[in-house]
Design an enzyme around this catalytic site. Structure first.
Site, mmCIF file in Angstrom:
data_model
loop_
_atom_site.group_PDB
_atom_site.id
_atom_site.type_symbol
_atom_site.label_atom_id
_atom_site.label_comp_id
_atom_site.label_asym_id
_atom_site.label_seq_id
_atom_site.Cartn_x
_atom_site.Cartn_y
_atom_site.Cartn_z
ATOM 1 N N LYS A 1 18.072 -26.431 -3.517
ATOM 2 C CA LYS A 1 18.496 -27.839 -3.441
ATOM 3 C C LYS A 1 17.688 -28.687 -4.422
ATOM 4 C CE LYS A 1 19.421 -26.999 1.377
ATOM 5 N NZ LYS A 1 18.808 -26.971 2.720
ATOM 6 N N THR B 1 15.888 -21.969 0.714
ATOM 7 C CA THR B 1 17.110 -22.632 0.233
ATOM 8 C C THR B 1 16.775 -24.036 -0.260
ATOM 9 O OG1 THR B 1 17.556 -23.075 2.565
ATOM 10 C CG2 THR B 1 18.880 -21.356 1.524
ATOM 11 N N HIS C 1 17.001 -12.218 8.204
ATOM 12 C CA HIS C 1 16.433 -13.411 7.553
ATOM 13 C C HIS C 1 14.913 -13.446 7.514
ATOM 14 C CE1 HIS C 1 20.219 -15.769 7.338
ATOM 15 N NE2 HIS C 1 20.537 -15.039 8.391
ATOM 16 N N LYS D 1 3.951 -20.399 4.649
ATOM 17 C CA LYS D 1 4.510 -21.313 3.645
ATOM 18 C C LYS D 1 3.398 -22.063 2.905
ATOM 19 C CE LYS D 1 8.813 -21.955 6.274
ATOM 20 N NZ LYS D 1 9.931 -21.537 5.406
ATOM 21 N N LYS E 1 9.764 -28.415 4.374
ATOM 22 C CA LYS E 1 10.171 -27.163 5.025
ATOM 23 C C LYS E 1 9.416 -27.084 6.351
ATOM 24 C CE LYS E 1 8.587 -25.040 1.268
ATOM 25 N NZ LYS E 1 9.776 -24.294 0.904
ATOM 26 N N ARG E 2 9.760 -26.135 7.208
ATOM 27 C CA ARG E 2 9.009 -25.987 8.448
ATOM 28 C C ARG E 2 7.526 -25.718 8.147
ATOM 29 N NH1 ARG E 2 11.798 -25.677 13.510
ATOM 30 N NH2 ARG E 2 9.761 -25.133 14.361
HETATM 31 C C1 26V Z 1 13.553 -16.483 14.747
HETATM 32 C C2 26V Z 1 13.230 -16.752 16.027
HETATM 33 C C3 26V Z 1 12.371 -15.813 16.714
HETATM 34 C C4 26V Z 1 12.475 -15.971 18.178
HETATM 35 C C5 26V Z 1 12.328 -17.369 18.593
HETATM 36 C C6 26V Z 1 13.423 -18.216 18.029
HETATM 37 C C7 26V Z 1 13.713 -17.889 16.641
HETATM 38 C C8 26V Z 1 14.522 -18.748 15.933
HETATM 39 C C9 26V Z 1 14.842 -18.475 14.642
HETATM 40 C C10 26V Z 1 14.349 -17.349 14.051
HETATM 41 C C11 26V Z 1 14.759 -17.061 12.693
HETATM 42 C C12 26V Z 1 13.676 -17.125 11.730
HETATM 43 C C13 26V Z 1 14.190 -16.616 10.471
HETATM 44 C C14 26V Z 1 14.500 -17.689 9.480
HETATM 45 O O1 26V Z 1 14.754 -18.828 9.763
HETATM 46 N N1 26V Z 1 14.493 -17.257 8.270
HETATM 47 C C15 26V Z 1 14.744 -18.101 7.152
HETATM 48 O O2 26V Z 1 16.100 -17.910 6.794
HETATM 49 C C16 26V Z 1 16.465 -18.671 5.660
HETATM 50 C C17 26V Z 1 17.944 -18.459 5.452
HETATM 51 O O3 26V Z 1 18.189 -17.141 5.125
HETATM 52 C C18 26V Z 1 15.640 -18.238 4.462
HETATM 53 O O4 26V Z 1 15.995 -19.034 3.371
HETATM 54 C C19 26V Z 1 14.160 -18.403 4.762
HETATM 55 O O5 26V Z 1 13.398 -17.899 3.706
HETATM 56 C C20 26V Z 1 13.822 -17.660 6.029
HETATM 57 O O6 26V Z 1 12.495 -17.915 6.409
#
Ligand code: 26V
Length: 804
Positions: free
Chosen positions: A654, A650, A355, A548, A542-543
């Site tokens: 929406k 996403t 992701h 971003k 968004k976050r």
């Molecule tokens: C990464 C990490 C790194 C370690 C600390 C905790 C933590 C928690 C979550 C993540 C995941 C980050 C990746 C993420 O959220 N990606 C997003 O995924 C969406 C669904 O596929 C996508 O639409 C977004 O563009 C993407 O940023």
């Protein structure tokens, strides 16, 4: 079971009395919410049981979506909708003098996720059930979800999200299905009957107790399961050993240390912090999930080497990647399979979704931490690594390549590499993202395993994000093209023939205006602030992350503000800029950006000269339920990440589905939105992929050049540090430094001019209402392509090998 209004009314009254010994007139809104929800759960229970029976009797292949995050939001509305009893329930309650909408508002969001990744998992659950795929979620039942955000003096303050405080009506605790997860200790090899086995001693045993939530499919009798695991001490309250030795405090300490495993969701979604507790969380739910899957599988009396024909596991990013080693442990140590056979089965069961390409989000664990916490799992990963490195060496005869691809290297265990080696499928989440993975980030792995790589563009459930959150638009659509689109969202394309229909265009406008008015009323009653529903609702939700580029949005606002000050008769459509964004608690720059947004909001509010023309609203505590309110009211969708950085997005889908016009870079799924609607129905700006990659490769970008040559940028950047924003000059000096002295990692200054042009184009387009409405209809019509039902069918067919 067919439920009619009279039955529901009777059942509801009975429930209220049974639960609380209350009647309608004395019960609080929360009690009424709880009673109706409990009833809805009762109504779905039989379907849930039947689905489970059906799955085991027919020996259907089961899919498990392993994810650290499930950002579910509220369930009462969606459950009523999916059971097909929402309208009936609304009427029945109305006859009892109760407004269903008020009860829906009482539900606390299940916020067990950070953002896109967690919400995607929730959309996929809804789609798997609705499409009739036997697919279940496996994750952690956090006591605290993502923090609640308060804005105090313009700054973000985090409050713990105690979402279980008043109970969770949807879950069922299944203590009888608890399993034990082991941490730490020592592992010694022993030779038994010519076979090496591994004795694990002195470990810490933690009880994993599952809580199941029904996931109700849309009007199809399918009810799947979201199983979330909670950590408990085995003897419940304390360690009797310590207790009987008189070490009372030690016993209690142990209890809290165990419970801490499932206590809180980590609120950072980019930077990996090598926190042991997070690794503990990962292994905890993965091991519990796999143990329960294997236990159920063995009840079918099928041979263990056919596991992959009945079980498929999708790992959501690398967070559950230890599942690969845990399944190997079960197959080799407990089921006594030979390594090669076990590995073949494991890879055939597992598949991995990536992701993000942001380097700082790629998980890697220091070897010493890993080994100590998961000694046997570490040994297994080591073995996987050694065998893999040998294959790489055999193929390339080049130790540098082996070094670059090793799972364990430079003191770390690299989870993405483990995930790739141990899976049969690796997918990105939008075409562009998958291409970048193949070309750059994971190119060596792509060369080695080309057959594993594939794209699955994200999707969203149109049931929550249109049918439920925007009933006025849903009704209008149904009135014109019939209701087939609800079961087959791709049929929204039939709206195309209405895109130039003046009458339909007016109706689309009326719906949007009604949603904007509704949002304004909501906001006024909650915050006492007036929003003009006739202004353009420009929405970036968004976050908060540097990539971003909320900063780019703020800079356009400041530029517009200065233009209005310089030229009071500037002819623009009034605009309200909405931001909704949580910053990771330790992400200083993101938090300063929130302060900046609020500072600009105040500056504009306090300036008579621009009142009625522009306004900035920071939406506190952006969450799933708030998204459901603002998205239907949006005119403009801000998707302005630095190209190559947003894997998919996403929210973009929406907003499009709700008729907003997208202003975007050609990043993530924006590219596919553009391909669907065509260049005339989206506003694109900014650097393209190759350009960004070129600059990054050559390190040839110099943000100061842009500052020096564009007086607009100069004015804006100077205002950050010269006191003209009405805050001390030091307040935003770090943002200033980040953009100039530190050279603006995400090209805000570079894309500024083209963004301003794009925003001016939005203004022009909106002035031409015929064109605007036509664009809006075209966007809605093409949004069916982004239904997660389509996405999930592709996962089922290509990755899980399920024929539907
Ligand atoms: C990464 C990490 C790194 C370690 C600390 C905790 C933590 C928690 C979550 C993540 C995941 C980050 C990746 C993420 O959220 N990606 C997003 O995924 C969406 C669904 O596929 C996508 O639409 C977004 O563009 C993407 O940023």
């Amino acid at each position: 079971m067919q439920i009619d209004k009279e039955t529901l009314k009777k059942d509801f009254k009975r429930k209220l009395t049974a639960l609380y010994a209350e009647n309608i007139s004395s019960a609080s809104a929360f009690h009424k919410y709880y009673a109706i929800s409990s009833l809805v759960k009762d109504y779905s229970s039989e379907k849930w049981m039947n689905s489970n029976d059906n799955y085991s009797n027919k020996e259907k292949k089961q899919v498990y979506y392993f994810s650290m995050e499930f950002l579910i939001g509220r369930l009462l509305g969606s459950n009523l909708l999916n059971l097909g009893i929402k309208d009936m329930c609304k009427e029945a309650l109305a006859e009892l003098g109760i407004d269903l909408d008020e009860l829906l508002e009482v539900e606390h969001d299940a916020g067990l996720g950070n953002g896109g990744l967690g919400r995607l998992a929730a959309c996929f659950l809804d789609s798997m059930a609705s499409v009739g795929i036997p697919g279940h979620g496996c994750g952690i039942r956090y006591d605290y979800g993502l923090f609640e955000q308060k804005i105090v003096n313009g700054y973000q303050v985090e409050i713990p999200d105690n979402w279980l405080k008043n109970g969770n009506v949807w879950e069922v605790r299944r203590e009888d299905k608890a399993v034990v997860v082991k941490f730490g200790g020592e592992v010694t090899p022993v030779l038994e009957n010519d076979r090496l086995s591994f004795k694990h001693e002195n470990f810490e045993a933690v009880l994993a107790v599952p809580y199941d939530t029904p996931i109700i499919g849309y009007k199809n009798n399918t009810v799947n399961t979201l199983r979330l695991w909670s950590a408990e001490t085995i003897d419940k309250d304390f360690d009797f050993d310590s207790f009987s030795k008189g070490e009372y405090t030690k016993a209690v300490e142990h209890k809290y240390s165990v419970q801490s495993i499932s206590q809180v969701l980590y609120p950072d979604d980019t930077r990996v912090e090598g926190k042991i507790l997070r690794l503990k969380q990962q292994y905890f739910f993965v091991s519990a999930g796999l143990q329960s899957i294997i236990r159920t599988y063995k009840k079918m009396h099928k041979p263990i080497n056919k596991l992959d024909e009945y079980i498929q596991i999708q790992i959501n990013d690398t967070h559950p990647a230890v599942a690969i080693a845990e399944l190997m442990r079960i197959l080799v140590d407990e089921e006594m399979l030979e390594w090669d056979e076990a590995f073949k089965i494991t890879t055939s069961v597992m598949s991995y979704t990536n992701h993000t390409i942001l380097a700082e989000a790629l998980e890697k664990w220091p070897i010493n931490i890993f080994k100590k916490l998961l000694p046997r799992i570490f040994m297994i990963i080591n073995e996987i690594n050694e065998r893999f490195c040998k294959e790489v060496y055999a193929k390339y005869d080049d130790l540098n390549i082996v070094h670059d691809m090793a799972i364990i290297c430079d003191g770390y265990v690299k989870m993405a590499y483990l995930a790739i080696v141990g899976s049969h499928s690796v997918n990105g989440v939008a075409k562009l993202h998958t291409e970048i993975l193949k070309e750059r980030e994971l190119s060596k792995f792509y060369n080695f395993f080309p057959q594993k790589f594939n794209n699955k563009t994200n999707g969203i459930t149109h049931r929550r994000w249109l049918l439920q959150s925007n009933p006025k638009l849903a009704d209008l659509i149904t009135k014109n093209i019939g209701q087939n689109w609800i079961k087959e969202p791709i049929k929204l394309i039939n709206l195309l023939s209405y895109s130039k229909d003046k009458n339909f265009q007016d109706k689309i406008y009326e719906v949007k205006q009604a949603n904007k008015a509704q949002f304004s009323d909501y906001f006024k009653s909650k915050h006492g602030v007036t929003i003009d529903p006739n202004s353009i609702f420009d929405v970036q939700v968004k976050r908060l992350h540097a990539y971003k580029r909320q900063l780019l949005n703020v800079f356009n606002i400041l530029d517009l503000y200065y233009r209005l000050k310089d030229n009071p008769s500037l002819d623009i459509v009034p605009r309200t800029f909405f931001f909704g964004a949580k910053a990771a608690p330790g992400y200083y720059l993101a938090k300063q950006t929130i302060k900046l947004i609020n500072t600009v909001a105040d500056l504009i509010d306090n300036d008579q000269a621009v009142n009625g023309k522009i306004k900035v609203i920071f939406l506190e505590n952006y969450s799933v339920s708030l998204a459901e309110k603002i998205i239907p009211a949006a005119d403009v969708s801000e998707q302005i990440s630095t190209t190559t950085k947003e894997a998919s997005g996403t929210g973009n889908m929406k907003l499009m589905m709700n008729g907003a016009i997208t202003i975007a870079t050609l990043d993530g799924a924006n590219v596919e939105i553009r391909d669907q609607v065509g260049d005339d129905n989206i506003v694109i700006f900014g650097m393209k992929k190759d350009e960004v990659m070129e600059y990054e490769k050559n390190k040839s970008y110099n943000s100061t050049e842009y500052y020096n040559k564009d007086p607009r940028l100069k004015r804006i950047l100077d205002s950050l540090v010269n006191g003209s924003l009405g805050v001390p000059t030091s307040e935003f000096s770090d943002i200033h430094k980040y953009l100039l002295a530190n050279n603006d990692e995400f090209f805000v200054l570079k894309d500024f001019a083209s963004y301003i042009d794009a925003q001016n184009k939005i203004d022009e387009l909106y002035k031409n209402q015929g064109k605007w409405r036509e664009m809006s209809i075209i966007n809605i019509a093409h949004s069916g392509a982004f239904s997660s039902d389509n996405t999930i069918k592709k996962y089922a067919r290509d990755i899980w090998r399920i024929v539907k």
